[in-house]
Design an enzyme around this catalytic site. Structure first.
Site, PDB file in Angstrom:
ATOM      1  N   PRO A  89       0.825  -1.221   0.000  1.00 43.77           N
ATOM      2  CA  PRO A  89       0.000   0.000   0.000  1.00 43.77           C
ATOM      3  C   PRO A  89       0.859   1.270   0.000  1.00 43.77           C
ATOM      4  O   PRO A  89       0.433   2.322  -0.444  1.00 43.77           O
ATOM      5  CB  PRO A  89      -0.800  -0.103   1.309  1.00 43.77           C
ATOM      6  CG  PRO A  89      -0.733  -1.528   1.712  1.00 43.77           C
ATOM      7  CD  PRO A  89       0.561  -2.062   1.183  1.00 43.77           C
ATOM      8  N   GLU A 116       1.973  -7.069   8.713  1.00 43.35           N
ATOM      9  CA  GLU A 116       2.231  -5.617   8.668  1.00 43.35           C
ATOM     10  C   GLU A 116       3.275  -5.275   7.614  1.00 43.35           C
ATOM     11  O   GLU A 116       3.581  -4.114   7.384  1.00 43.35           O
ATOM     12  CB  GLU A 116       2.733  -5.137  10.041  1.00 43.35           C
ATOM     13  CG  GLU A 116       1.732  -5.337  11.159  1.00 43.35           C
ATOM     14  CD  GLU A 116       0.362  -4.797  10.795  1.00 43.35           C
ATOM     15  OE1 GLU A 116      -0.618  -5.555  10.882  1.00 43.35           O
ATOM     16  OE2 GLU A 116       0.281  -3.612  10.390  1.00 43.35           O
ATOM     17  N   ARG A 158      -0.554  -9.216 -20.547  1.00 46.95           N
ATOM     18  CA  ARG A 158      -1.446  -9.038 -21.708  1.00 46.95           C
ATOM     19  C   ARG A 158      -0.786  -8.151 -22.765  1.00 46.95           C
ATOM     20  O   ARG A 158      -1.236  -8.111 -23.906  1.00 46.95           O
ATOM     21  CB  ARG A 158      -2.781  -8.454 -21.294  1.00 46.95           C
ATOM     22  CG  ARG A 158      -2.726  -7.058 -20.713  1.00 46.95           C
ATOM     23  CD  ARG A 158      -4.065  -6.657 -20.132  1.00 46.95           C
ATOM     24  NE  ARG A 158      -5.062  -6.516 -21.155  1.00 46.95           N
ATOM     25  CZ  ARG A 158      -5.225  -5.409 -21.888  1.00 46.95           C
ATOM     26  NH1 ARG A 158      -4.423  -4.376 -21.705  1.00 46.95           N
ATOM     27  NH2 ARG A 158      -6.158  -5.340 -22.804  1.00 46.95           N
ATOM     28  N   ASP A 173      -6.901   0.642 -25.559  1.00 45.72           N
ATOM     29  CA  ASP A 173      -7.217   0.502 -24.125  1.00 45.72           C
ATOM     30  C   ASP A 173      -7.279   1.859 -23.434  1.00 45.72           C
ATOM     31  O   ASP A 173      -6.607   2.802 -23.849  1.00 45.72           O
ATOM     32  CB  ASP A 173      -6.083  -0.275 -23.424  1.00 45.72           C
ATOM     33  CG  ASP A 173      -6.220  -1.778 -23.604  1.00 45.72           C
ATOM     34  OD1 ASP A 173      -7.307  -2.233 -23.980  1.00 45.72           O
ATOM     35  OD2 ASP A 173      -5.208  -2.470 -23.384  1.00 45.72           O
TER      36      ASP A 173
END
Ligand SMILES: COC(=O)COc1cccc(COC(=O)c2cn[nH]c2)c1
Length: 247
Positions: A89, A116, A158, A173
């Site tokens: 994160p 953590e 991809r 895209d």
């Protein structure tokens, strides 16, 4: 491309046996190798975590198993120098531009953290031998890096030549470098021409390709302005023509 994934939950990655990525693996386009971090633990309980120095809730992943796992995996020097990716994160935002950049790499190693986090010295020590990137897939917290790794691996794979049948679709895209830089895709339609009383925008059935391209760009600009005003601000004014500015 070679992709090594180090995790305490290898079963999370069975989706990589499916669909286009599974096909690319079987055809040798992508060489994905899974490693259970517990292979580098030697106590009876195969311990991979411990309490955080400085106190606080939760557990931190011990550095020793990670160090030994990375030593063993990267000892395979004939594969060139790998790039270590740490989904977290607290990482730099992962974007389509990163997917395009990382799709050019010959060898990626993904370290799936849990709890953590991984002892910070693991990234410092690894950076002495290879490039290390901490990447975030969004501003939320998962229980571990496995799902984020699946997202990043899919976004990269991809783009590899031969993985997607229709290379054309990549250039259209959302966020695709070039025509769709900082733009999201507008609405798409297929048969039937009328469905539950909803008509397909007539322009799309007109056969006028220049007008259709113009309509699609207008819709992309409208959708980006509605859903992603942050991207509109990043649009390079040079890339907007007169018509764009009117939309
Ligand atoms: C140095 O790296 C680490 O310590 C990684 O540690 C953790 C700890 C908890 C969860 C995760 C998984 O990543 C995310 O939750 C994430 C990634 N993007 N958005 C959310 C990773």
């Amino acid at each position: 491309m070679r992709i090594d994934i180090i995790t305490i939950f290898p079963d999370y990655f069975t989706p990589l046996d499916l669909s286009l990525i599974g096909k690319a693996r079987r055809s040798g386009l992508i060489d994905v190798r899974l490693h259970d971090l517990r292979r580098w633990t030697y106590d009876r309980h195969h311990t991979v975590d411990d309490t955080p120095y400085g106190g606080g809730p939760g557990m931190v992943m011990k550095p020793e198993p990670w160090g030994e796992a990375l030593d063993e995996i990267t000892a395979d020097a004939d594969a060139g120098t790998p790039r270590l990716i740490l989904p977290t994160p607290s990482g730099l935002p992962f974007t389509q531009q990163d997917a395009v950049r990382l799709a050019k790499e010959p060898w990626l190693i993904f370290a799936c953290g849990r709890y953590e986090g991984i002892d910070a010295r693991v990234a410092v020590d690894a950076a002495q031998r290879m490039p290390v990137e901490e990447l975030s897939i969004g501003d939320y917290v998962l229980n571990g890096g496995e799902v984020a790794t699946l997202v990043i691996v899919e976004a990269i794979s991809r783009l590899l030549p031969g993985v997607l049948g229709n290379v054309e679709s990549i250039t259209q895209d959302s966020f695709a470098p070039g025509t769709m830089d900082n733009l999201v895709e507008g609405p798409v339609y297929t048969k039937p021409p009328v469905w539950r009383g909803h008509e397909v925008p007539p322009i799309l059935l007109s056969g006028h390709h220049a007008a259709i391209d113009r309509w699609r760009r207008d819709e992309a600009l409208r959708k980006t302005a509605r859903n992603r005003p942050d991207l509109i601000r990043r649009l390079d004014p040079e890339s907007l023509d007169k018509r764009d500015r009117e939309v």
